[in-house]
Write an enzyme that holds these catalytic residues in place. Structure first.
Site, PDB file in Angstrom:
ATOM      1  N   ASP A 159       0.841  -1.203   0.000  1.00 19.11           N
ATOM      2  CA  ASP A 159       0.000   0.000   0.000  1.00 19.11           C
ATOM      3  C   ASP A 159       0.876   1.253   0.000  1.00 19.11           C
ATOM      4  O   ASP A 159       0.596   2.226  -0.696  1.00 19.11           O
ATOM      5  CB  ASP A 159      -0.923  -0.033   1.222  1.00 19.11           C
ATOM      6  CG  ASP A 159      -1.602  -1.382   1.342  1.00 19.11           C
ATOM      7  OD1 ASP A 159      -2.320  -1.746   0.401  1.00 19.11           O
ATOM      8  OD2 ASP A 159      -1.373  -2.101   2.334  1.00 19.11           O
ATOM      9  N   HIS A 187      -4.797  -3.345   6.082  1.00 14.30           N
ATOM     10  CA  HIS A 187      -4.584  -3.605   4.650  1.00 14.30           C
ATOM     11  C   HIS A 187      -5.947  -3.976   4.057  1.00 14.30           C
ATOM     12  O   HIS A 187      -6.267  -5.151   3.862  1.00 14.30           O
ATOM     13  CB  HIS A 187      -3.564  -4.734   4.468  1.00 14.30           C
ATOM     14  CG  HIS A 187      -3.404  -5.163   3.033  1.00 14.30           C
ATOM     15  ND1 HIS A 187      -2.943  -4.322   2.045  1.00 14.30           N
ATOM     16  CD2 HIS A 187      -3.670  -6.333   2.413  1.00 14.30           C
ATOM     17  CE1 HIS A 187      -2.922  -4.959   0.889  1.00 14.30           C
ATOM     18  NE2 HIS A 187      -3.371  -6.185   1.086  1.00 14.30           N
TER      19      HIS A 187
HETATM   20  P1  NAD Z   1      -1.737 -18.703  -4.253  1.00 16.72           P
HETATM   21  O1  NAD Z   1      -3.078 -19.348  -4.183  1.00 16.72           O
HETATM   22  O2  NAD Z   1      -1.045 -18.591  -5.571  1.00 16.72           O
HETATM   23  O3  NAD Z   1      -0.742 -19.480  -3.281  1.00 16.72           O
HETATM   24  C1  NAD Z   1      -1.073 -19.754  -1.963  1.00 16.72           C
HETATM   25  C2  NAD Z   1      -0.265 -20.958  -1.549  1.00 16.72           C
HETATM   26  O4  NAD Z   1      -0.486 -21.156  -0.149  1.00 16.72           O
HETATM   27  C3  NAD Z   1      -0.684 -22.249  -2.264  1.00 16.72           C
HETATM   28  O5  NAD Z   1       0.464 -22.916  -2.769  1.00 16.72           O
HETATM   29  C4  NAD Z   1      -1.363 -23.037  -1.165  1.00 16.72           C
HETATM   30  O6  NAD Z   1      -1.244 -24.442  -1.333  1.00 16.72           O
HETATM   31  C5  NAD Z   1      -0.591 -22.533   0.060  1.00 16.72           C
HETATM   32  N1  NAD Z   1      -1.229 -22.822   1.334  1.00 16.72           N
HETATM   33  C6  NAD Z   1      -2.547 -22.907   1.630  1.00 16.72           C
HETATM   34  N2  NAD Z   1      -2.719 -23.264   2.914  1.00 16.72           N
HETATM   35  C7  NAD Z   1      -1.487 -23.390   3.443  1.00 16.72           C
HETATM   36  C8  NAD Z   1      -0.999 -23.747   4.733  1.00 16.72           C
HETATM   37  N3  NAD Z   1      -1.831 -24.059   5.725  1.00 16.72           N
HETATM   38  N4  NAD Z   1       0.331 -23.786   4.925  1.00 16.72           N
HETATM   39  C9  NAD Z   1       1.182 -23.499   3.933  1.00 16.72           C
HETATM   40  N5  NAD Z   1       0.790 -23.170   2.690  1.00 16.72           N
HETATM   41  C10 NAD Z   1      -0.529 -23.107   2.458  1.00 16.72           C
HETATM   42  O7  NAD Z   1      -1.880 -17.289  -3.530  1.00 16.72           O
HETATM   43  P2  NAD Z   1      -0.906 -16.018  -3.635  1.00 16.72           P
HETATM   44  O8  NAD Z   1      -1.352 -15.197  -4.782  1.00 16.72           O
HETATM   45  O9  NAD Z   1       0.504 -16.435  -3.528  1.00 16.72           O
HETATM   46  O10 NAD Z   1      -1.381 -15.200  -2.337  1.00 16.72           O
HETATM   47  C11 NAD Z   1      -1.127 -15.674  -1.038  1.00 16.72           C
HETATM   48  C12 NAD Z   1      -1.806 -14.780  -0.012  1.00 16.72           C
HETATM   49  O11 NAD Z   1      -1.225 -13.476  -0.025  1.00 16.72           O
HETATM   50  C13 NAD Z   1      -3.302 -14.577  -0.245  1.00 16.72           C
HETATM   51  O12 NAD Z   1      -3.984 -14.626   1.010  1.00 16.72           O
HETATM   52  C14 NAD Z   1      -3.365 -13.166  -0.816  1.00 16.72           C
HETATM   53  O13 NAD Z   1      -4.614 -12.562  -0.594  1.00 16.72           O
HETATM   54  C15 NAD Z   1      -2.274 -12.503  -0.005  1.00 16.72           C
HETATM   55  N6  NAD Z   1      -1.759 -11.224  -0.510  1.00 16.72           N
HETATM   56  C16 NAD Z   1      -1.464 -10.263   0.411  1.00 16.72           C
HETATM   57  C17 NAD Z   1      -0.954  -9.034   0.006  1.00 16.72           C
HETATM   58  C18 NAD Z   1      -0.637  -7.935   1.011  1.00 16.72           C
HETATM   59  O14 NAD Z   1      -0.333  -6.822   0.574  1.00 16.72           O
HETATM   60  N7  NAD Z   1      -0.686  -8.167   2.316  1.00 16.72           N
HETATM   61  C19 NAD Z   1      -0.729  -8.815  -1.349  1.00 16.72           C
HETATM   62  C20 NAD Z   1      -1.022  -9.823  -2.272  1.00 16.72           C
HETATM   63  C21 NAD Z   1      -1.548 -11.028  -1.827  1.00 16.72           C
HETATM   64  C1  LMR Z   2      -3.500  -6.778  -2.760  1.00 12.55           C
HETATM   65  O1  LMR Z   2      -3.647  -5.743  -2.103  1.00 12.55           O
HETATM   66  O2  LMR Z   2      -3.164  -6.769  -3.952  1.00 12.55           O
HETATM   67  C2  LMR Z   2      -3.687  -8.103  -2.071  1.00 12.55           C
HETATM   68  O3  LMR Z   2      -4.032  -7.925  -0.730  1.00 12.55           O
HETATM   69  C3  LMR Z   2      -4.631  -8.992  -2.778  1.00 12.55           C
HETATM   70  C4  LMR Z   2      -6.062  -8.551  -2.568  1.00 12.55           C
HETATM   71  O4  LMR Z   2      -6.895  -9.406  -2.243  1.00 12.55           O
HETATM   72  O5  LMR Z   2      -6.334  -7.373  -2.733  1.00 12.55           O
END
Ligand code: NAD
Ligand code: LMR
Length: 326
Positions: A159, A187
């Site tokens: 952000d 967030h």
């Molecule tokens: P993705 O679905 O591509 O990958 C997630 C991975 O986590 C998968 O490989 C899945 O098998 C694994 N997983 C599920 N449960 C698990 C557990 N108990 N232990 C270990 N691994 C586990 O998702 P992604 O695009 O890599 O996103 C991951 C997370 O990050 C999501 O929750 C997404 O919303 C979040 N995210 C946060 C931000 C932020 O700014 N804070 C930004 C982008 C994404």
């Molecule tokens: C983002 O901000 O891009 C991530 O937290 C993914 C989402 O769900 O918005």
């Protein structure tokens, strides 16, 4: 040569990890002189995919990569971990808010918090990326009573970086000229990107922007809803930019910000009237592996209202996970 640091990454088969692991192994997080051992966690059905990623890591022949552990057991993944990037969780899809993920993802962080408590280094630096990141960090922290609370942080750096880019485009200044930006709170779309203290090459940023309506009606909602805009456009949630922000967050925490402010989601100790333990986006500086809150900033009426709104949402999320943290 320095002794290797152990870096645990969860969700190792996922899309964020695919943009993250290679850069950690290349020294982009802890420096070009710091060897790392990657400790990769995913759920059992995803382990073949993680092994494929490990083959690619091997094929990069990174000089700093001193070892790789692949496991579906958090107690193994977090053993002696110096850094833990908790990425593994389900992402939202179109039409969902991040807090809709609490039910699906919250339980992951009780288990992982306990495993960190039992097995990680006592100085482990934890960054929660999996959404809803602030409340998941709160759950992990509450599940790890033997670790210092300050070891648990949530990612608001994406952000912060999004806000920097919007401000650079509006003012014609470069992103790296902009300092003293803050993103308060959750967030989520309630976050409050606050430009009141920001400067660019010493010039007051609010004066350069000189457009209150743009700040309120365009800038704040654009930053708050950027994640949804990316999901709408890409059909998938942000990944490369999220990985980049995770590296920025950890690198600055480990190696310092040299006086610059950055935004981290940290457990409140009561400053700015945010109740203790709520994990809230705040301005910090980092030095010698520790973050320090930027204190004493003036909070005007508009800012207080925004900060309360994002706090109220976090308090609602906290109340919704009471059953998970006891
Ligand atoms: P993705 O679905 O591509 O990958 C997630 C991975 O986590 C998968 O490989 C899945 O098998 C694994 N997983 C599920 N449960 C698990 C557990 N108990 N232990 C270990 N691994 C586990 O998702 P992604 O695009 O890599 O996103 C991951 C997370 O990050 C999501 O929750 C997404 O919303 C979040 N995210 C946060 C931000 C932020 O700014 N804070 C930004 C982008 C994404
Ligand atoms: C983002 O901000 O891009 C991530 O937290 C993914 C989402 O769900 O918005």
């Amino acid at each position: 040569m320095k002794a290797p640091k152990r870096v645990a990454v969860t969700g190792a088969a996922g899309q964020i990890a695919y943009s993250l692991l290679f850069r950690i192994a290349n020294g982009d997080m802890l420096g070009k002189d710091q060897p790392v051992i990657l400790q990769l966690l995913d759920i059992t059905p995803a382990l073949p995919a993680v092994r494929g990623v490990v083959m690619e890591l091997e094929d990069c022949a990174f000089p700093l990569l001193a070892g790789v552990v692949v496991t579906d057991d958090p107690n193994v993944a977090f053993r002696d971990a110096d850094y833990a990037l908790l990425v593994g969780a389900r992402p939202r899809s179109k039409g969902m808010e991040r807090k809709d993920l609490l039910e699906a993802n919250g339980a992951i962080f009780t288990v992982q918090g306990k495993a960190l408590n039992d097995h990680a280094s006592r100085d482990v630096k934890v960054l929660v990326v999996g959404n809803p990141a602030n409340t998941n960090a709160y759950i992990a922290m509450k599940s790890a009573p033997d670790l210092p609370k300050k070891n648990f942080t949530a990612m608001l750096r994406l952000d912060h970086n999004r806000a920097l880019s919007q401000l650079a485009a509006k003012t014609g200044r470069t992103v790296d000229s902009i300092e003293k930006l803050v993103v308060w709170g959750n967030h989520s779309p309630t976050m409050y990107p606050d430009i009141r203290f920001a400067t660019s090459n010493g010039d007051a940023l609010p004066k350069l922007v000189n457009d209150d309506a743009w700040v309120k009606d365009t800038f704040i909602p654009t930053v708050g809803k950027r994640g949804a805009a990316i999901i709408e456009a890409r059909g998938l949630s942000s990944a490369a930019s999220a990985a980049n922000a995770a590296l920025d967050h950890m690198r600055d925490w480990a190696l310092g910000t040299h006086g610059k402010w950055v935004t981290m989601g940290i457990p409140s100790t009561g400053a700015y009237d945010i109740p203790a333990d709520i994990v809230y986006g705040m301005p910090v500086t980092c030095k010698d592996g520790e973050y320090t809150l930027v204190e004493g900033l003036d909070i005007d009426a508009f800012s207080r209202e925004r900060m309360q709104a994002t706090l109220a949402e976090l308090q609602g999320e906290r109340d919704g996970v009471k059953h998970l943290v006891g």
